[in-house]
Structures are given as C-alpha cells and as structure tokens.
Scaffold this active site. Sequence first.
Site, mmCIF file in Angstrom:
data_model
loop_
_atom_site.group_PDB
_atom_site.id
_atom_site.type_symbol
_atom_site.label_atom_id
_atom_site.label_comp_id
_atom_site.label_asym_id
_atom_site.label_seq_id
_atom_site.Cartn_x
_atom_site.Cartn_y
_atom_site.Cartn_z
ATOM 1 N N GLU A 192 0.893 -1.282 -0.049
ATOM 2 C CA GLU A 192 -0.275 -0.131 -0.093
ATOM 3 C C GLU A 192 0.846 1.343 -0.043
ATOM 4 O OE1 GLU A 192 -2.965 0.168 3.083
ATOM 5 O OE2 GLU A 192 -3.873 1.942 2.186
ATOM 6 N N ASN B 131 -12.107 -1.143 -1.159
ATOM 7 C CA ASN B 131 -11.836 -1.584 -0.064
ATOM 8 C C ASN B 131 -12.219 -1.198 1.133
ATOM 9 O OD1 ASN B 131 -9.058 -2.928 1.473
ATOM 10 N ND2 ASN B 131 -9.162 -0.792 2.147
ATOM 11 N N GLU B 132 -12.525 -2.149 2.239
ATOM 12 C CA GLU B 132 -13.220 -1.898 3.473
ATOM 13 C C GLU B 132 -14.403 -0.848 3.167
ATOM 14 O OE1 GLU B 132 -10.278 -1.339 6.474
ATOM 15 O OE2 GLU B 132 -9.529 -3.344 6.370
ATOM 16 N N TYR C 284 -7.052 -8.728 11.558
ATOM 17 C CA TYR C 284 -5.595 -8.670 11.867
ATOM 18 C C TYR C 284 -5.655 -9.217 13.197
ATOM 19 C CZ TYR C 284 -4.523 -5.225 8.103
ATOM 20 O OH TYR C 284 -4.218 -5.098 6.859
ATOM 21 N N GLU D 53 -5.982 -8.970 3.595
ATOM 22 C CA GLU D 53 -5.555 -8.371 4.373
ATOM 23 C C GLU D 53 -5.683 -9.203 5.922
ATOM 24 O OE1 GLU D 53 -5.909 -4.058 5.353
ATOM 25 O OE2 GLU D 53 -6.524 -4.034 3.203
ATOM 26 N N GLN E 118 2.100 -5.961 5.619
ATOM 27 C CA GLN E 118 2.138 -5.839 4.241
ATOM 28 C C GLN E 118 3.592 -6.222 3.970
ATOM 29 O OE1 GLN E 118 0.876 -1.746 3.108
ATOM 30 N NE2 GLN E 118 -0.929 -1.997 4.471
HETATM 31 O O1 AHR Z 1 -3.015 -2.440 6.298
HETATM 32 C C1 AHR Z 1 -3.296 -1.424 6.835
HETATM 33 C C2 AHR Z 1 -4.929 -0.947 6.816
HETATM 34 O O2 AHR Z 1 -5.580 -1.835 7.339
HETATM 35 C C3 AHR Z 1 -5.432 -0.695 5.130
HETATM 36 O O3 AHR Z 1 -5.279 0.040 4.831
HETATM 37 C C4 AHR Z 1 -6.927 -1.099 5.620
HETATM 38 O O4 AHR Z 1 -7.310 -1.773 4.520
HETATM 39 C C5 AHR Z 1 -6.868 -1.886 6.856
HETATM 40 O O5 AHR Z 1 -7.763 -1.363 7.715
#
Ligand code: AHR
Length: 515
Positions: free
Chosen positions: A48, A195-196, A264, A319, A368
């Site tokens: 990103e 995205n999101e 995450y 992600e 990432q």
């Molecule tokens: O990876 C960091 C961020 O986490 C990304 O930009 C977003 O899609 C997610 O919330």
Amino acid sequence: MKKTLLFLSIVALCCQNTFAQKETTVISIKNTENTPTINKNIYGHFAEHLGRCIYGGFFVGDTSKIPNTAGVRNDIIAALKDLKIPNLRWPGGCFADTYHWKDGIGPKENRPTIVNKWWGGVTEDNSFGTHDFLNMCELLGAEPYLSGNVGSGTVQELSDWVQYTNFSGKSPMSDLRKKNGRTEPWKVKYWGIGNEAWGCGGNMTAEYYAGEYRKFATFISDWENTGGITRIASGSNSADYNWTEVLMKNIPLNMLGGVGVHHYAVINWNKKGDGVNYTEEQYFKTMKSALKMEELVTKHSAIMDKYDPQKKVAMIVDEWGGWYEVVNGTNPGFLYQQNTMRDAVLAGSTLNIFNNHADRVRMANLAQCVNVLQAVILTDKTKMILTPTYHIMKMYSVHQDAKLLPVSFQSPLYTVNGETLPAISASASKDKNGAVHISLVNVDAKNNNKIELDVNELGIKNVTGTIITSAKLQDYNSFETPNKIVPTVFKDFANKKGKLEINIPPFSVIMLEGK
Ligand code: AHR
C-alpha cells in the site's frame, strides 16, 4: 495431615499437567487424491501507499545510489522472487479509495501530488504509478491485484483503468497507454471493487455496497471478452458475517470472482502492545486473535456454501497479519513495527489454516510486504533485512499449487492464566513431483511437544526437516544482526518403522519433506 493432602493434590495436579503437555500427539495424514490444490495465491502480498512501503521501501527512484531497476530496489526484487511471490495487491488498503490512477501516469514531472489522507497526511508526488507497479510485477513474476477506487472514484474512472491496462485493440485508453511507452497490455486479472467499504472505503452498509458493487462490476469487464477478469468484492471486517451474507445474497454469482475478508491479529485496538517487548500473556492474546482465523474462515465459508455450493466464488483474505504499536520514535501513521518469533508462529499457524481450507480460500495477502505491519522485508537506507515472517513464507512456498493432504489430530493445549489454545497447528501437501511437505507449528511458548506422524500410508522413505526457532520468543532480526533467525536443519525426529516421532520445541515452526 490436611496440609500433606493439599500438598499431594497440588503435586498430582502439576504432574497431570506435565503429562498432558508431554503426551504424544498422533497426527494422521490422508493420502487421498480427491482433495483441492493449495492455490499459490494464498501466499500473496500487499503493498500500500503507506509509510515506507512504496516510497523509501520498494521504490527509491532511478537516480538513487541503491541499485535499482526503473527505481525499484534490486535487493527487494531478488528477495521476493526467491520467495516465489505469486501476487501483489496495490495501491491499498484505505489509500485505494483516495487514489486516482490517471494522476500516476505520463511524464513524472507533470504528475500532480496527492495527500495521503489515511497514512500520516504526507504529500506524495505520484512518481510510482500504474506503469511502475505493473512493470515491477512483471519483474517479480507476480500477478498484480489492483484495488479500484469506489469510495471517491467513478465507474468511468475504474472502467478506464481496466481498458488502459488490459485492452490490446484501439481505444482512447489503450492509445494513452501506448503514448506513455507501453504497447502491449499487462492483462491484469485481479480487480478489487473498493476496499473496506464498511469503513475507510465509504462507510457503506452491506446492502448499499452490494448495489455499488453490481454497478461497478457491470462496467469492469474484460475488454478482450476473454473472461479473464476476477472481480473481488470488498469483504467483511473479521467476524461481520452479515456482510458476507448480504453480499452473497445480493450479487449474482456470475459477477463475483471473490469475496474478501480482513482480519488482523491484535491484542486490543486501543492498546496493541509493543512489537518486541511483550509478555507471554500478550503473546497468548495475539495468538488467540490470530487463531480466530480458523473460526472466521469456517463460518464465512459456511455462508458462501449456502449461496455457492459449487464453490465458484473464492474467499480472498486480502489483509491479514499481526498489528502492534509502531517502533518508538517512528511516525504513528506509518505502521512500522518489528517482527519477532511471535510473527513466525503467527504466520505458520495462519498459513496452515489457509492451506487446510484450500477448497474455498484461494488467495490471501499478508499485510504488508515492506516496512509496514507484519512485513517480510525491512529497509533502512541502503540496508535490507529479511524478517522471520519472510523465512516462514519461503519455507511454506513448497505448498504452492500442491495437492492438499488432510491432517487430523487432537491438539494438546497451551494454557496461560487458565485460558487455552491449541498448541499444535499442522498442514500437509503433495507436490507435482510426489514430494510430501508437512508444516508443523508449536504455539506453546514454554513446552516442547511430541508428535507421532504415521507416514506409512504416504509412501515416504526419506525425511528431511527445516526449523525456524530461536532462544527467546522476543528475538528478531535487526539491521545489526540480520541473520539471528534463519531456517536451520531440523533433526530431532526418528523414523520408527513408518512412524515418525518428532520433538518440536516451544514457539517453533518446522517443515518436513518426505520423498
Ligand atoms: O493495512 C493497513 C490498513 O488496514 C489498510 O489500509 C486497511 O484496508 C486496513 O484497515
């Protein structure tokens, strides 16, 4: 007397516990033909415009003293090729829904700037754009996965991007591409429709987004009419099962190549904890959050199965990774964190989950790639190091496009403060040359675990092993000691008449190869 009894019961409890930890876990691996292939794209990455991922990471510019090809660091290209990187997602993340691709093409000196609203508010010069990214993917031998701007972009803008990158005939966008120096189209296959969308991508409801998706997807077509485009819906935030349900219900299957999921591993979003100086309790909490991936994938799959029993639509975990506090003194918006043995265990366990769900999970992107979150590569000016996560991804690359071999076992428990997690994680595959690979993780931070693997059925004669572990859970590779954690030969196993007895140390990841 009472005291003696109490003492004896405590001893008995402790012993039981010790025995429970030391009991052998029997893992059986089925040598069946009728299993899915582990899609190599499960081993994908994400780049990103965030912190030092692109600028000051991948991209140093062609006038840099750091050896580069068209501005992209040669050492990073070599490391990622070595990793067999199958695909790379770009330009975001949250950045994607602010990005206007036409600002990143043509002569660099004429490109307008962009303020990176989500990540540190820095002004970028757009010197890394579509050509730079897609040419880099060619160098890497990786499939590009472009995330389109739905939140602040238009249908026209995104459909123009597809025409620009993919159309070989004559059209306004293919003429523009040629004018900018590229004759042949890149034929980008993977397209994210936002995205999101539930958050930084526009704060939409699932129902609203499903409508937007249908509209965008209609015009995001393959300009060559070869059906070569996979359109991917912006997926749920972790356990938002309603999101997946609404998307699956409202989007016709023929418009939907994949549905995303983001998850995450985080201790607490308000108190994420240090990336290096963490306690065992914090390690446990991170792993608890990471291992939730099993439940997420299972439950999202069950919803997808309802609407798509033939499993045509892929689940794309675009992600995933561990998220901690940034390294002290660095920009909080840049998400730069260290990468320890915790990350190695996290990566190994998560990849095992994806492998075991290969029937539905057909792509995933670690967040990432360089200098951001659970990065595989860290850079400091001219220096570049490979993190423990890099070594896990490389060790696991043997699973790419191999046939899944189902594993079954009852895991022993890893207990901290009365809470438990499965201590062992495993997956296995057979590659096209007939070699069997078994990846094993011991999540337990304190105890080794004994495993017995019945390899008779697998027709294996010779077994070799590789391990990633270290003296301390908190160990990491620094710019001063870049090779503290590297894969080494693993020999702590014995083949007793087709039964492999393995002793797996605490917080370690092992790959066995049987031929
Ligand atoms: O990876 C960091 C961020 O986490 C990304 O930009 C977003 O899609 C997610 O919330």
